[in-house]
Design a protein around this motif. Structure first.
Motif, PDB file in Angstrom:
ATOM      1  N   ASP A   1      -6.336   7.666   7.209  1.00 13.08           N
ATOM      2  CA  ASP A   1      -6.744   6.474   6.466  1.00 13.08           C
ATOM      3  C   ASP A   1      -6.359   6.644   4.997  1.00 13.08           C
ATOM      4  O   ASP A   1      -6.469   7.736   4.448  1.00 13.08           O
ATOM      5  CB  ASP A   1      -8.241   6.252   6.579  1.00 13.08           C
ATOM      6  CG  ASP A   1      -8.655   5.769   7.969  1.00 13.08           C
ATOM      7  OD1 ASP A   1      -7.779   5.307   8.722  1.00 13.08           O
ATOM      8  OD2 ASP A   1      -9.846   5.861   8.287  1.00 13.08           O
ATOM      9  N   ALA A   2      -5.908   5.562   4.392  1.00 10.44           N
ATOM     10  CA  ALA A   2      -5.401   5.630   3.025  1.00 10.44           C
ATOM     11  C   ALA A   2      -6.002   4.538   2.168  1.00 10.44           C
ATOM     12  O   ALA A   2      -6.390   3.488   2.678  1.00 10.44           O
ATOM     13  CB  ALA A   2      -3.879   5.494   3.034  1.00 10.44           C
ATOM     14  N   ASP A   3      -6.038   4.791   0.872  1.00  6.53           N
ATOM     15  CA  ASP A   3      -6.529   3.787  -0.061  1.00  6.53           C
ATOM     16  C   ASP A   3      -5.385   3.128  -0.836  1.00  6.53           C
ATOM     17  O   ASP A   3      -5.615   2.377  -1.767  1.00  6.53           O
ATOM     18  CB  ASP A   3      -7.533   4.405  -1.036  1.00  6.53           C
ATOM     19  CG  ASP A   3      -6.930   5.468  -1.943  1.00  6.53           C
ATOM     20  OD1 ASP A   3      -5.704   5.728  -1.857  1.00  6.53           O
ATOM     21  OD2 ASP A   3      -7.680   6.048  -2.741  1.00  6.53           O
ATOM     22  N   GLY A   4      -4.147   3.426  -0.458  1.00  5.13           N
ATOM     23  CA  GLY A   4      -3.007   2.812  -1.137  1.00  5.13           C
ATOM     24  C   GLY A   4      -2.713   3.403  -2.495  1.00  5.13           C
ATOM     25  O   GLY A   4      -2.109   2.753  -3.333  1.00  5.13           O
ATOM     26  N   ASN A   5      -3.101   4.643  -2.697  1.00  7.41           N
ATOM     27  CA  ASN A   5      -2.872   5.263  -3.992  1.00  7.41           C
ATOM     28  C   ASN A   5      -2.236   6.644  -3.815  1.00  7.41           C
ATOM     29  O   ASN A   5      -2.624   7.590  -4.479  1.00  7.41           O
ATOM     30  CB  ASN A   5      -4.183   5.373  -4.768  1.00  7.41           C
ATOM     31  CG  ASN A   5      -3.948   5.692  -6.226  1.00  7.41           C
ATOM     32  OD1 ASN A   5      -2.887   5.408  -6.766  1.00  7.41           O
ATOM     33  ND2 ASN A   5      -4.927   6.293  -6.862  1.00  7.41           N
TER      34      ASN A   5
ATOM     35  N   MET B   1       0.796  -1.225   0.000  1.00  9.84           N
ATOM     36  CA  MET B   1       0.000   0.000   0.000  1.00  9.84           C
ATOM     37  C   MET B   1       0.836   1.285   0.000  1.00  9.84           C
ATOM     38  O   MET B   1       0.305   2.365  -0.207  1.00  9.84           O
ATOM     39  CB  MET B   1      -0.919   0.024   1.227  1.00  9.84           C
ATOM     40  CG  MET B   1      -1.916  -1.114   1.278  1.00  9.84           C
ATOM     41  SD  MET B   1      -3.306  -0.881   0.185  1.00  9.84           S
ATOM     42  CE  MET B   1      -4.203   0.374   1.046  1.00  9.84           C
TER      43      MET B   1
ATOM     44  N   PHE C   1      -0.580  10.183   5.054  1.00  9.08           N
ATOM     45  CA  PHE C   1      -1.065   8.823   5.231  1.00  9.08           C
ATOM     46  C   PHE C   1      -0.047   7.862   5.847  1.00  9.08           C
ATOM     47  O   PHE C   1      -0.425   6.807   6.341  1.00  9.08           O
ATOM     48  CB  PHE C   1      -1.502   8.250   3.869  1.00  9.08           C
ATOM     49  CG  PHE C   1      -2.461   9.141   3.152  1.00  9.08           C
ATOM     50  CD1 PHE C   1      -3.772   9.266   3.572  1.00  9.08           C
ATOM     51  CD2 PHE C   1      -2.041   9.879   2.050  1.00  9.08           C
ATOM     52  CE1 PHE C   1      -4.659  10.095   2.919  1.00  9.08           C
ATOM     53  CE2 PHE C   1      -2.923  10.709   1.384  1.00  9.08           C
ATOM     54  CZ  PHE C   1      -4.237  10.828   1.823  1.00  9.08           C
TER      55      PHE C   1
END
Length: 180
Positions: free
Chosen positions: A159-163, A91, A126
């Motif tokens: 919080d992260a979305d891995g992008n 991520m 993040f």
């Protein structure tokens, strides 16, 4: 200026090309398959099979160990700083930011740990560096608890979305770059 580019796995090819990276450090689960971007020199690519966990003894998962951190340190010290170093994990949030801090201190050991951690936070809201990697890196680099304390002081990232890849310069161009 020497830069460490931190990326999620899904964006390594894009980041390697965009930043002109030729060397790459991969922190992925043991046996995880992925394609090394063609612009990365095969002889300058290190893969470390480790899971994003902070304690040992969790079944088949591989917790970060001293030998993993020693490999990160050795790889960083052999990095040709003429081009950015690409570091990634699944991520781009935990293992790779921790490795970026370790690599930065391995090649520029006179940096202030708190200042480095604040620069990391500014580069990535993040990032939540893997605590076990950081603690082992702190000991391996003789930081006497300063690196671990500095990472604790910046807290958990958003919080992260891995992008959300980011670049961490080894040294900021000016002090105001980190809010001093």
């Amino acid at each position: 200026m020497a830069v460490i580019v931190v990326s999620p796995l899904a964006r390594i090819a894009e980041m390697a090309v965009r930043h002109g990276c030729r060397e790459m450090l991969s922190l992925v689960a043991k046996g995880q398959d992925f394609h090394r971007p063609a612009v990365i020199d095969q002889t300058k690519h290190l893969t470390i099979g480790v899971n994003d966990i902070s304690f040992a003894g969790t079944g088949d998962l591989v917790a970060p160990q001293e030998e993993h951190v020693e490999r990160i340190i050795d790889f960083a010290r052999n990095w040709d700083r003429g081009r950015p170093l690409l570091i990634h994990c699944w991520m781009g949030v935990s293992r790779s930011p921790a490795a970026a801090l370790i690599a930065a201190l391995a090649v520029e050991p006179d940096q202030d740990d708190e200042y480095l951690a604040r620069r990391l936070r500014l580069a990535s809201p993040f990032a939540t560096p893997n605590a076990r990697l950081v603690e082992i890196g702190d000991r391996a680099l003789s930081r006497n608890g300063r690196l671990a304390a500095a990472v604790r002081s910046i807290g958990r990232g958003a919080d992260a979305d891995g992008n959300a890849p980011f670049a961490l310069p080894l040294r900021p161009e000016k002090a105001s770059d980190v809010g001093r």
